[in-house]
Design a protein around this motif. Structure first.
Motif, PDB file in Angstrom:
ATOM      1  N   TYR A 189       0.808  -1.224   0.000  1.00  0.00           N
ATOM      2  CA  TYR A 189       0.000   0.000   0.000  1.00  0.00           C
ATOM      3  C   TYR A 189       0.840   1.273   0.000  1.00  0.00           C
ATOM      4  O   TYR A 189       0.579   2.215  -0.734  1.00  0.00           O
ATOM      5  CB  TYR A 189      -0.946  -0.025   1.205  1.00  0.00           C
ATOM      6  CG  TYR A 189      -1.622   1.298   1.439  1.00  0.00           C
ATOM      7  CD1 TYR A 189      -2.577   1.781   0.548  1.00  0.00           C
ATOM      8  CD2 TYR A 189      -1.282   2.084   2.535  1.00  0.00           C
ATOM      9  CE1 TYR A 189      -3.193   3.004   0.758  1.00  0.00           C
ATOM     10  CE2 TYR A 189      -1.893   3.310   2.753  1.00  0.00           C
ATOM     11  CZ  TYR A 189      -2.837   3.776   1.848  1.00  0.00           C
ATOM     12  OH  TYR A 189      -3.432   4.991   2.052  1.00  0.00           O
ATOM     13  N   ARG A 190       1.880   1.289   0.846  1.00  0.00           N
ATOM     14  CA  ARG A 190       2.693   2.519   0.905  1.00  0.00           C
ATOM     15  C   ARG A 190       3.340   2.797  -0.447  1.00  0.00           C
ATOM     16  O   ARG A 190       3.414   3.939  -0.899  1.00  0.00           O
ATOM     17  CB  ARG A 190       3.815   2.375   1.930  1.00  0.00           C
ATOM     18  CG  ARG A 190       3.326   2.316   3.334  1.00  0.00           C
ATOM     19  CD  ARG A 190       4.476   1.824   4.206  1.00  0.00           C
ATOM     20  NE  ARG A 190       3.954   1.209   5.399  1.00  0.00           N
ATOM     21  CZ  ARG A 190       4.245   1.601   6.617  1.00  0.00           C
ATOM     22  NH1 ARG A 190       5.095   2.570   6.813  1.00  0.00           N
ATOM     23  NH2 ARG A 190       3.721   1.008   7.656  1.00  0.00           N
ATOM     24  N   TYR A 214      -5.219   5.871   9.107  1.00  0.00           N
ATOM     25  CA  TYR A 214      -4.110   4.917   9.110  1.00  0.00           C
ATOM     26  C   TYR A 214      -2.826   5.750   9.028  1.00  0.00           C
ATOM     27  O   TYR A 214      -2.577   6.401   7.996  1.00  0.00           O
ATOM     28  CB  TYR A 214      -4.271   4.006   7.889  1.00  0.00           C
ATOM     29  CG  TYR A 214      -3.222   2.941   7.715  1.00  0.00           C
ATOM     30  CD1 TYR A 214      -2.908   2.066   8.747  1.00  0.00           C
ATOM     31  CD2 TYR A 214      -2.553   2.798   6.494  1.00  0.00           C
ATOM     32  CE1 TYR A 214      -1.946   1.075   8.565  1.00  0.00           C
ATOM     33  CE2 TYR A 214      -1.609   1.806   6.302  1.00  0.00           C
ATOM     34  CZ  TYR A 214      -1.312   0.955   7.346  1.00  0.00           C
ATOM     35  OH  TYR A 214      -0.369  -0.021   7.169  1.00  0.00           O
ATOM     36  N   ALA A 261     -10.537   2.582   8.488  1.00  0.00           N
ATOM     37  CA  ALA A 261      -9.423   2.256   9.387  1.00  0.00           C
ATOM     38  C   ALA A 261      -9.153   3.472  10.256  1.00  0.00           C
ATOM     39  O   ALA A 261      -8.838   4.528   9.722  1.00  0.00           O
ATOM     40  CB  ALA A 261      -8.173   1.916   8.567  1.00  0.00           C
ATOM     41  N   ASP A 289      -8.538   3.026  -0.488  1.00  0.00           N
ATOM     42  CA  ASP A 289      -7.667   2.023   0.134  1.00  0.00           C
ATOM     43  C   ASP A 289      -8.571   0.882   0.604  1.00  0.00           C
ATOM     44  O   ASP A 289      -9.209   0.962   1.644  1.00  0.00           O
ATOM     45  CB  ASP A 289      -6.924   2.692   1.307  1.00  0.00           C
ATOM     46  CG  ASP A 289      -6.141   1.695   2.143  1.00  0.00           C
ATOM     47  OD1 ASP A 289      -6.023   0.524   1.720  1.00  0.00           O
ATOM     48  OD2 ASP A 289      -5.646   2.077   3.221  1.00  0.00           O
ATOM     49  N   SER A 319      -4.130  -4.693  -1.472  1.00  0.00           N
ATOM     50  CA  SER A 319      -2.894  -5.221  -0.894  1.00  0.00           C
ATOM     51  C   SER A 319      -3.058  -6.726  -0.672  1.00  0.00           C
ATOM     52  O   SER A 319      -4.170  -7.188  -0.384  1.00  0.00           O
ATOM     53  CB  SER A 319      -2.637  -4.534   0.446  1.00  0.00           C
ATOM     54  OG  SER A 319      -1.626  -5.195   1.147  1.00  0.00           O
ATOM     55  N   SER A 321      -1.374  -8.107   1.720  1.00  0.00           N
ATOM     56  CA  SER A 321      -0.924  -8.308   3.104  1.00  0.00           C
ATOM     57  C   SER A 321      -1.988  -8.983   3.961  1.00  0.00           C
ATOM     58  O   SER A 321      -1.668  -9.773   4.836  1.00  0.00           O
ATOM     59  CB  SER A 321      -0.575  -6.968   3.739  1.00  0.00           C
ATOM     60  OG  SER A 321       0.566  -6.444   3.124  1.00  0.00           O
ATOM     61  N   LYS A 322      -3.250  -8.641   3.743  1.00  0.00           N
ATOM     62  CA  LYS A 322      -4.316  -9.179   4.599  1.00  0.00           C
ATOM     63  C   LYS A 322      -4.897 -10.463   4.032  1.00  0.00           C
ATOM     64  O   LYS A 322      -5.400 -11.288   4.769  1.00  0.00           O
ATOM     65  CB  LYS A 322      -5.478  -8.184   4.696  1.00  0.00           C
ATOM     66  CG  LYS A 322      -5.082  -6.790   4.925  1.00  0.00           C
ATOM     67  CD  LYS A 322      -4.723  -6.597   6.356  1.00  0.00           C
ATOM     68  CE  LYS A 322      -4.518  -5.143   6.644  1.00  0.00           C
ATOM     69  NZ  LYS A 322      -3.438  -4.905   7.563  1.00  0.00           N
TER      70      LYS A 322
HETATM   71  C1  LIG Z   1      -5.646   1.021   6.394  1.00  0.00           C
HETATM   72  C2  LIG Z   1      -4.628   0.117   5.774  1.00  0.00           C
HETATM   73  N1  LIG Z   1      -4.326   0.246   4.489  1.00  0.00           N
HETATM   74  C3  LIG Z   1      -3.433  -0.551   3.863  1.00  0.00           C
HETATM   75  C4  LIG Z   1      -2.779  -1.541   4.557  1.00  0.00           C
HETATM   76  C5  LIG Z   1      -1.871  -2.461   3.794  1.00  0.00           C
HETATM   77  O1  LIG Z   1      -0.606  -2.030   3.791  1.00  0.00           O
HETATM   78  P1  LIG Z   1       0.580  -2.894   3.131  1.00  0.00           P
HETATM   79  O2  LIG Z   1       0.166  -3.289   1.758  1.00  0.00           O
HETATM   80  O3  LIG Z   1       1.714  -1.905   3.124  1.00  0.00           O
HETATM   81  O4  LIG Z   1       0.823  -4.047   4.031  1.00  0.00           O
HETATM   82  C6  LIG Z   1      -3.021  -1.700   5.904  1.00  0.00           C
HETATM   83  C7  LIG Z   1      -2.286  -2.700   6.661  1.00  0.00           C
HETATM   84  O5  LIG Z   1      -2.247  -2.757   7.866  1.00  0.00           O
HETATM   85  C8  LIG Z   1      -3.998  -0.882   6.525  1.00  0.00           C
HETATM   86  O6  LIG Z   1      -4.301  -1.036   7.826  1.00  0.00           O
END
Ligand SMILES: Cc1ncc(COP(=O)(O)O)c(C=O)c1O
Length: 481
Positions: A189-190, A214, A261, A289, A319, A321-322
């Motif tokens: 995401y970043r 976030y 978030a 997001d 993402s 990540s989750k």
């Molecule tokens: C609000 C939000 N956006 C995006 C992400 C995903 O970030 P990344 O892809 O950097 O893991 C997260 C992860 O904790 C999140 O809480």
């Protein structure tokens, strides 16, 4: 003439002009590396022949250094199997230090070993439920089939198979219609937000961010030179009217409409339409997001904001990540058709840094149906784990706790309104006991007034585990500092 003290790095350099003989310099390189723990007992060292050719010295020079290191017990020659650092050497931690200074230097250089996430950690999927065997099979199948093309630089916009798999998934599951060429794969995401900022924003541009929100969103934008404008969130999501009052001419808004978030509310249809309307009037962009929109426990996942985007103002950020795991470091952004060129250019400049092999494995995982099966399983598992944690907290705290069980997501908010301590203090106490609760108030600006502890429930192994954690938390919160 006073002799200058040599730094450790100067000692490592091979320098033909130095009076120290070359074999001695090589000897010192190895000795320093062993003493600093860079080479550890049992590590294999290069053969004398290959190191000689690497350094451009005679083989005999390296052999002289190796003989001395073996003679002093640093190296252990293993015949045909080569040479290793003596397995019987003490580790550098327990080895005697020559001075306090050396000790301080070593501590500074020590890198933290990766540790598993602590209990109640926010924002990570169930690490025990990831299909590791299947994943290992897909990785090794891809690795075995590596072609010369796979070994070349990949497309900086992303692996074509992955871009196609993402476009297919978004169309079917999130109601987002896009062509694979609109999908840009990133390191998460970043990285997506940094790419968006690079492609679309200028220094000092103003960007609406959610309050509370976030924290990395603000961090990334500010480090790119943009000015963030916190806009309050209520039970319908971002209060668009407040944003318009604060900065009607902002260039962008970053929102989490499916599951805000950290509050967890879903943005109402009225607000979604209002936000889209503002963006098309102001010629501003919206970043959606959608970090965990797949996880809803009551009813099907909500369609993405992007699915309502008639004027092509929304950039959709996803993402892995989750939905898979954060160590993959993979995300993506879907951009309006008209922005493909700008993003292609920005991606080329930045290179997305995502390994081809990983991208291809994720694409296989998606194309072969494992992804949707995994998500379905995780939805059921998280619904159970969420319930287990909520029940355990209610049992441990009774009417002292108020639990905000949102319709989706991977964390709950526990509010302890009767306690006098603020949520930052409660979080500190929990963290001291090894429980990674986060204070809600820290996610907002000074004007945001709500307190509670954010707790991830995805890695709760059983009802007993949940009860143990809730009891630990009760003891930790009751403990005075
Ligand atoms: C609000 C939000 N956006 C995006 C992400 C995903 O970030 P990344 O892809 O950097 O893991 C997260 C992860 O904790 C999140 O809480």
């Amino acid at each position: 003439m006073t002799q200058k003290k040599k730094s450790p790095t100067a000692l490592l350099a091979i320098d033909r002009a130095m009076s120290t003989p070359l074999h001695r310099q090589i000897y010192e390189r190895f000795r320093t590396a062993i003493e600093q723990g860079l080479l550890r007992p049992g590590d294999r060292v290069a053969s004398a022949r290959s190191l000689a050719s690497e350094l451009g010295v005679a083989r005999g020079t390296v052999e002289a250094a190796y003989n001395q290191l073996a003679g002093e017990g640093y190296f252990s020659p293993q015949g045909q199997a080569g040479t290793v650092v003596s397995p019987s050497l003490p580790s550098p931690r327990s080895a005697r230090r020559t001075s306090r200074q050396a000790e301080a230097r070593a501590a500074e250089q020590e890198l933290a070993a990766p540790a598993p996430p602590p209990p109640l950690q926010l924002g990570i999927p169930a690490l025990d439920a990831f299909p590791r065997k299947l994943w290992a099979r897909l990785v090794s199948r891809r690795a075995r089939a590596t072609t010369a093309a796979d070994m070349f630089y990949g497309d900086p916009s992303g692996h074509p198979l992955l871009r196609t798999a993402i476009a297919a998934y978004l169309r079917v599951s999130r109601g987002v219609a896009c062509h694979p060429s609109q999908v840009f794969v990133t390191g998460g995401y970043r990285a997506s937000l940094a790419l968006i900022s690079h492609a679309l924003l200028a220094r000092d541009d103003r960007v609406w961010v959610e309050d509370p929100g976030y924290p990395p969103t603000q961090e990334v934008l500010r480090s790119a030179g943009q000015r963030t404008v916190p806009v309050p969130v209520d039970e319908e999501g971002l209060v668009v009217a407040r944003g318009m009052r604060k900065a009607a001419k902002a260039k962008m808004a970053v929102v989490t409409p499916s599951h805000q978030a950290p509050l967890g509310v879903s943005m109402s249809l009225a607000r979604r339409l209002q936000l889209l309307d503002w963006a098309s009037q102001a010629k501003a962009w919206i970043v959606e997001d959608d970090y965990d929109g797949e996880y809803r426990y009551a009813g099907p996942p909500l369609p993405a904001l992007k699915s309502l985007d008639r004027h092509d103002r929304v950039l959709y950020a996803g993402s892995f990540s989750k939905v898979l795991y954060p160590g993959l470091a993979l995300g993506y952004v879907v951009v309006p058709d008209a922005l493909r060129g700008a993003f292609g250019e920005a991606a080329r400049t930045g290179s997305n840094g995502c390994p081809q092999l990983t991208q291809a494995v994720v694409a296989d995982f998606m194309h072969e149906g494992h992804f949707s099966r995994h998500l379905k399983k995780m939805r059921l598992l998280y619904a159970r784990r969420r319930h287990m944690l909520a029940a355990a907290l209610l049992k441990a705290f009774g009417n002292e706790v108020r639990i905000d069980l949102q319709g989706g997501g991977m964390h709950l908010i526990a509010r302890f309104d009767r306690r006098r301590e603020g949520d930052e203090e409660l979080a500190r106490r929990a963290q001291r006991a090894g429980l990674n609760c986060q204070p809600l108030s820290a996610r907002g600006t000074a004007s945001f007034r709500d307190a509670g502890l954010l707790m991830g429930f995805t890695n709760i192994g059983s009802a007993i585990h949940a009860q143990q954690l809730a009891t630990m938390l009760r003891t930790a919160l009751d403990r005075k500092p």
